[in-house]
Write an enzyme that holds these catalytic residues in place. Structure first.
Site, mmCIF file in Angstrom:
data_model
loop_
_atom_site.group_PDB
_atom_site.id
_atom_site.type_symbol
_atom_site.label_atom_id
_atom_site.label_comp_id
_atom_site.label_asym_id
_atom_site.label_seq_id
_atom_site.Cartn_x
_atom_site.Cartn_y
_atom_site.Cartn_z
ATOM 1 N N LYS A 179 0.925 -1.211 0.216
ATOM 2 C CA LYS A 179 0.003 0.143 0.145
ATOM 3 C C LYS A 179 0.940 1.338 0.033
ATOM 4 O O LYS A 179 1.363 1.623 1.055
ATOM 5 C CB LYS A 179 -0.798 -0.060 1.364
ATOM 6 C CG LYS A 179 -2.222 0.607 1.173
ATOM 7 C CD LYS A 179 -2.146 2.129 0.740
ATOM 8 C CE LYS A 179 -1.970 3.071 1.827
ATOM 9 N NZ LYS A 179 -1.889 4.535 1.300
ATOM 10 N N GLU A 254 9.522 1.735 11.014
ATOM 11 C CA GLU A 254 10.648 3.069 10.857
ATOM 12 C C GLU A 254 9.826 4.237 10.897
ATOM 13 O O GLU A 254 9.065 4.568 10.177
ATOM 14 C CB GLU A 254 11.417 2.566 9.535
ATOM 15 C CG GLU A 254 12.709 3.401 9.740
ATOM 16 C CD GLU A 254 12.562 4.809 9.163
ATOM 17 O OE1 GLU A 254 12.176 5.753 9.826
ATOM 18 O OE2 GLU A 254 12.777 4.861 7.944
ATOM 19 N N CYS A 288 13.549 10.440 6.963
ATOM 20 C CA CYS A 288 13.578 9.842 8.281
ATOM 21 C C CYS A 288 14.650 10.115 8.886
ATOM 22 O O CYS A 288 14.733 10.639 10.038
ATOM 23 C CB CYS A 288 13.014 8.577 8.174
ATOM 24 S SG CYS A 288 13.817 7.833 6.670
ATOM 25 N N GLU A 387 9.758 16.027 15.051
ATOM 26 C CA GLU A 387 9.859 15.718 13.653
ATOM 27 C C GLU A 387 9.402 16.967 12.929
ATOM 28 O O GLU A 387 8.222 16.741 12.673
ATOM 29 C CB GLU A 387 9.905 14.533 13.290
ATOM 30 C CG GLU A 387 10.280 14.325 11.788
ATOM 31 C CD GLU A 387 10.167 12.803 11.524
ATOM 32 O OE1 GLU A 387 8.946 12.329 11.394
ATOM 33 O OE2 GLU A 387 11.261 11.924 10.894
#
Ligand code: NAI
Ligand code: MG
Length: 485
Positions: A179, A254, A288, A387
């Site tokens: 997906k 992750e 990331c 983040e």
């Protein structure tokens, strides 16, 4: 029909219309224009894809399950070659779909091919062991494919993240249901078509597009998925892991980071500065492992900030196709989020050391954010803790090694850390103390090597991707004990 002009899933090596008939627009982040439509997948589409994958694997008896390790390796090498042969087409699709500068999209395509090449060579080196045991027994372990693996991919590096996840899963013998993110699917749909043409049997790789809360949620919760790998936000990671937990299925997560780069006074600043800038500017900060905090020993703090400010002032932002330092961010929501961090910090009086500039050619309707470096950001400030996922760098001074470690480890995340010092003993001490899945010393990212195991601690997630380690995660170990006297 090319994937960019149709709205269909790729199931059983066939373009398959969405069960609901619904579609989603594909928006070019560089100008905000709609240029294609995607299938809006739901639970029925996921069901069809999981069934196709199960049939392809079928406990080792399906058309894909029957492939020997050597045959899998040879086929995966063909997939790598297919990417190389279509590299420019894939890079252009990725550039338009994500807004990333063309040079980055080309680098992503090269990595994508490299994942398949690396895992092609690994297929026939993945094996169990024989174990010393009591007299009269022979005991061995078998490395078995899970069977059907689910892969939920984010939009920041579609090809790279698909490559590291699906590449390893296929190499280990799994059939995959993918997906991709609703914001970036096109390169992956194109790849699925290339993989089928290269000989990947029907059902070995299935792609269902659509929203996370619809197709993604159905995949995570599906009882016939044997393993889920997810890359994205910590909040969605928890939702995915909880859905998988209801079926007691293993998950690899992750979830990004707030990765620090630590610069000591003895560092080679000439070498460090361009790397510090690239680590946050790459992909407009939507990485990331972005180096989003720079912590500097007091003696050189002001000099480092000045040099970063000068480097930021030279950065140019514009459409992906213009191939400047920075493209737009992925969508209007992400633009508002990143700009919100910048505006709030400015309003609070945080010191802006430098910003980049918008190229004259950048359409007003694109999702652009100016790269911004803030100095002296307090450790508890959200710019030092959260983040941002945009081209925003937070710097702060530290006094000594202990202070550096305390600040570096003082966030909820632990994905990557960078360390700049010529002191060898300090390099070794700090590499052990930093909370991170990867530590880079006098470099950052080591060129992104597909060979290097990658993953986090704390809220950055768990499990390892990339390298040989990832293959192990896509298998389960079976112990076979034989009594023979
Ligand atoms: P997200 O984590 O919601 O999306 C990532 C993927 O998960 C997409 O494919 C999405 O469709 C899917 N998803 C969403 N909800 C789901 C659900 N309930 N069940 C199953 N799958 C689901 O991230 P989003 O909203 O795109 O970005 C928000 C923030 O997440 C970013 O600002 C960034 O901080 C972080 N992020 C981190 C990434 C990384 O590489 N670690 C990648 C993308 C986002
Ligand atoms: Mg897109």
């Amino acid at each position: 029909m090319t994937p960019a002009t149709q709205a269909a899933h790729f199931i059983n090596n066939r373009w398959t219309a969405p069960a609901s008939g619904a579609t989603l627009p594909v928006v070019d982040p560089s100008d905000g224009d709609i240029f294609a439509y995607l299938a809006r997948g739901n639970a029925a589409d996921i069901e069809a894809a999981v069934r196709a994958a199960r049939t392809a694997h079928d406990g080792g008896d399906g058309p894909w399950g029957r492939f020997s390790a050597v045959e899998r390796g040879r086929l995966m090498m063909k997939l790598a070659q297919a990417v190389v042969d279509h590299a420019e087409e894939l890079a252009l699709l990725e550039c338009r779909d994500t807004g990333k500068p063309l040079a980055q999209a080309r680098a992503d395509t090269a990595s994508f091919a490299r994942y398949f090449e690396y895992y092609a060579g690994a297929c026939d080196k993945l094996h169990g062991e024989t174990l010393p045991y009591q007299r009269g027994y022979t005991v061995m372990t078998l490395r078995c494919a899970h069977g059907v693996t689910g892969h939920i991919i984010p939009w920041n590096y579609p090809m790279q993240i698909f490559g590291r996840s699906v590449g390893a899963a296929l190499a280990a013998g799994n059939a995959c249901v993918v997906k991709p993110a609703e914001d970036a699917c096109l390169s992956l749909l194109k790849f699925a078509e290339l993989a089928a043409a290269a000989g990947l049997p029907p059902g070995a790789l299935n792609i269902v597009t659509g929203f996370g809360h619809e197709a993604g949620a159905a995949l995570a919760a599906h009882p016939d998925i044997d393993h889920i790998s997810f890359t994205g936000s910590p909040a969605t990671g928890s939702v995915v892991a909880q859905a998988a937990a209801a079926n007691h299925r293993p998950v690899t997560l992750e979830l990004g980071g707030k990765s620090p780069q630590l610069v000591f006074a003895d560092a080679d600043l000439e070498a460090a500065i361009p790397v510090l800038v690239a680590a946050i500017i790459q992909n407009a900060g939507q990485t990331c492992s972005a180096g989003s905090r720079v912590l500097v020993e007091e003696a050189v703090h002001d000099e480092v900030v000045q040099r970063l400010a000068a480097a930021f002032a030279a950065l140019r932002v514009g459409p992906g196709q213009a191939d400047l330092d920075c493209g737009p961010v992925i969508n209007a929501r992400q633009r508002a989020r990143v700009q919100g961090y910048i505006d709030q910090a400015r309003a609070e009086g945080l010191q802006v050391a430098g910003t980049g500039t918008l190229a004259a050619a950048a359409p007003q309707s694109g999702f652009y954010v100016l790269p911004t470096v803030f100095a002296n950001v307090p450790p508890a400030h959200r710019l030092a803790q959260e983040e941002v996922f945009g081209p925003v760098l937070a710097t702060a001074p530290f006094t000594d090694e202990a202070d550096a470690v305390r600040l570096a480890n003082g966030t909820p995340y632990g994905l990557v850390a960078g360390l700049w010092t010529r002191d060898g003993a300090r390099q070794l001490r700090m590499a052990r103390k930093l909370h991170a899945g990867q530590v880079f010393i006098n470099n950052y990212g080591a060129g992104g090597g597909v060979e290097l195991p990658f993953g986090g601690v704390k809220h950055s997630g768990y499990g390892r991707e990339k390298g040989f380690e990832a293959l192990l995660g896509f298998t389960s170990l079976k112990t076979v004990a034989i009594r023979h006297d």
